[in-house]
Design an enzyme around this catalytic site. Structure first.
Site, PDB file in Angstrom:
ATOM      1  N   GLY A 224       0.829  -1.213   0.000  1.00 23.26           N
ATOM      2  CA  GLY A 224       0.000   0.000   0.000  1.00 23.26           C
ATOM      3  C   GLY A 224       0.851   1.245   0.000  1.00 23.26           C
ATOM      4  O   GLY A 224       2.060   1.176  -0.244  1.00 23.26           O
ATOM      5  N   ASN A 225       0.245   2.370   0.253  1.00 25.79           N
ATOM      6  CA  ASN A 225       1.002   3.626   0.344  1.00 25.79           C
ATOM      7  C   ASN A 225       0.402   4.483   1.462  1.00 25.79           C
ATOM      8  O   ASN A 225      -0.590   4.113   2.083  1.00 25.79           O
ATOM      9  CB  ASN A 225       1.028   4.354  -1.009  1.00 25.79           C
ATOM     10  CG  ASN A 225      -0.361   4.702  -1.496  1.00 25.79           C
ATOM     11  OD1 ASN A 225      -1.058   5.491  -0.859  1.00 25.79           O
ATOM     12  ND2 ASN A 225      -0.774   4.099  -2.602  1.00 25.79           N
ATOM     13  N   ARG A 226       1.014   5.630   1.683  1.00 24.29           N
ATOM     14  CA  ARG A 226       0.669   6.425   2.873  1.00 24.29           C
ATOM     15  C   ARG A 226      -0.458   7.429   2.642  1.00 24.29           C
ATOM     16  O   ARG A 226      -0.710   8.278   3.489  1.00 24.29           O
ATOM     17  CB  ARG A 226       1.904   7.188   3.355  1.00 24.29           C
ATOM     18  CG  ARG A 226       2.981   6.290   3.877  1.00 24.29           C
ATOM     19  CD  ARG A 226       4.018   7.065   4.645  1.00 24.29           C
ATOM     20  NE  ARG A 226       4.865   6.185   5.417  1.00 24.29           N
ATOM     21  CZ  ARG A 226       5.989   5.641   4.966  1.00 24.29           C
ATOM     22  NH1 ARG A 226       6.399   5.912   3.741  1.00 24.29           N
ATOM     23  NH2 ARG A 226       6.697   4.834   5.724  1.00 24.29           N
TER      24      ARG A 226
END
Ligand code: CTP
Length: 402
Positions: A209-211
């Site tokens: 995923g990412n932030r």
């Protein structure tokens, strides 16, 4: 609904100036930046300290502030800064000066310099209000495009009953919001906005995923809805929520899910804003069982995801406007410019990577707007709500007139 605007609030010498403190609070609560300009007579009714504290800006009264070294309060700059000039309360005297174009105080100089919408909220005793000169002044101002709010009827400060009460701040602010938003080109439009990051499954419990927090996309959705748009908000997994009417939320997990939903909705929309941080790659063969601890060393083969934005850009209908986001680590402007052209977009919002307070997770952002054939517009660091308003203001300029 929000009033994410710069509001120049003129306070004049009427007993209703005691309500100005409350009005400033309501405006700030609604999201406005408020700069108070008082007439000298208003100082007899409410203290500048109260209004300065509530608006978090020094209150201005005179063209030249002689308290220190002598500061020039630039009425032209103030008038250009304002998205809205509200004179509340507007005394009979100020209404008369507005008609005459008298320029004997800072507020009048701002009024004469203003190009933004101007509202007045008259407040005075009933006989003053009923006087033919006051009614004629209000009529002239209305004929010149100034909008009047109230006055309301009821008990007046003199003890008399009748028309002349300043409209209550709680009623005035929602009126201003809906009145201003009615003029938006987004009113009645179908808008697709994506938000948050996608999650690409490695196995049934783990993902890449990412932030992205989704805050920028949600702020855009709320602002578009406040302008009367019908918003479809397609969001990756986020911890935030919105209960704003006018927004239909569709939750997705992966880039493929987001692509499917966007492709379904996009043909019936007028505006598409891809604020989501969509994964560029996804595991080619996610494991169908939880990967065991003993599998210590592993290689995950990734494959590119569908570029949703590019697909939508290339299939864009003539009436559609499409906005993409970009986050670049080097040659930011040149890369964003090339993305704008390659993906057939109408605007790219270039996120800053280097500024403290901008980007993932923050409540503030600092972006540069790129549109074909014009110079980039760099916006200051500001709340994501305000950034959303600035992006949509810019977008509205690209939309055809109704
Ligand atoms: N985007 C998309 N689909 C993807 C990846 C990104 O629609 N699979 C959209 C994002 O929502 C964003 C824009 O593309 O609006 C910019 O994404 P970015 O990853 O910066 O650009 P890329 O086109 O992937 O270019 P590059 O990675 O080469 O910089």
């Amino acid at each position: 609904m929000r009033l994410t605007r710069n509001v120049l609030l003129g306070v004049t010498g009427s007993i209703a100036a005691y309500k100005s403190a409350h009005l400033v609070r309501e405006l700030v609560k609604a999201g406005a930046n408020v700069q108070v300009v008082m007439t000298p007579a208003a100082h007899d009714f409410v203290t500048p300290l109260t209004l300065a504290t509530l608006s978090k800006r020094p209150v201005l009264t005179h063209m030249i502030d002689r308290s220190g070294e002598g500061t020039w309060n630039d009425h032209v700059h103030l008038a250009r800064w304002a998205d809205l000039l509200l004179v509340a309360p507007a005394s009979a005297n100020t209404l008369s000066k507005m008609v005459q174009g008298q320029c004997d105080n800072l507020l009048m100089a701002c009024f004469l310099s203003a190009t933004c919408p101007v509202y007045v909220a008259p407040a005075m005793d009933l006989e003053m209000y009923k006087d033919p000169s006051t009614l004629a002044n209000i009529a002239v101002l209305k004929a010149r495009g100034v909008m009047a709010i109230g006055p309301d009827s009821g008990e007046l400060a003199s003890g008399l009953e009748g028309q002349g009460r300043m409209t209550e701040p709680e009623a005035m602010v929602p009126f201003l919001v809906s009145d201003l938003m009615q003029g938006s080109k987004l009113a009645g439009k179908r808008v697709l906005i994506t938000a948050g990051g996608t999650q690409e499954a490695l196995d049934p419990v783990r993902y890449i995923g990412n932030r992205s927090s989704g805050k920028m996309g949600f702020a855009l959705a709320e602002e578009a809805a406040a302008r009367g748009a019908q918003v479809e908000l397609v969001t990756g997994p986020v911890t935030i929520n919105t209960d704003r009417p006018g927004i239909t939320r569709i939750d997705v997990t992966s880039a493929a899910d987001m692509a499917m939903v966007c492709d379904r909705i996009a043909p019936s929309t007028d505006i598409i804003v891809m604020a989501a941080a969509v994964a560029d790659h996804t595991p080619k063969k996610p494991s169908d069982h939880k990967i065991k601890e003993k599998e210590t060393s592993m290689l995950v083969e990734l494959e590119p995801t569908v570029d949703i934005l590019k697909g939508l850009g290339l299939r864009k209908a003539p009436h559609q406007r499409i906005v993409g986001f970009a986050l670049e680590t080097h040659d930011a402007l040149a890369n964003a410019q090339s993305k704008l052209e390659r993906k057939n977009l109408d605007m790219i919002v270039l996120n800053s990577l280097s500024d403290p307070g901008a980007g993932f997770g923050h409540d503030t952002n600092k972006v540069t707007l790129l549109t074909p054939g014009t110079d980039p517009v760099q916006l200051p660091l500001m709340s994501k709500a305000r950034t959303a308003a600035a992006i949509l203001d810019h977008l509205e300029k690209l939309m055809p007139n109704a």
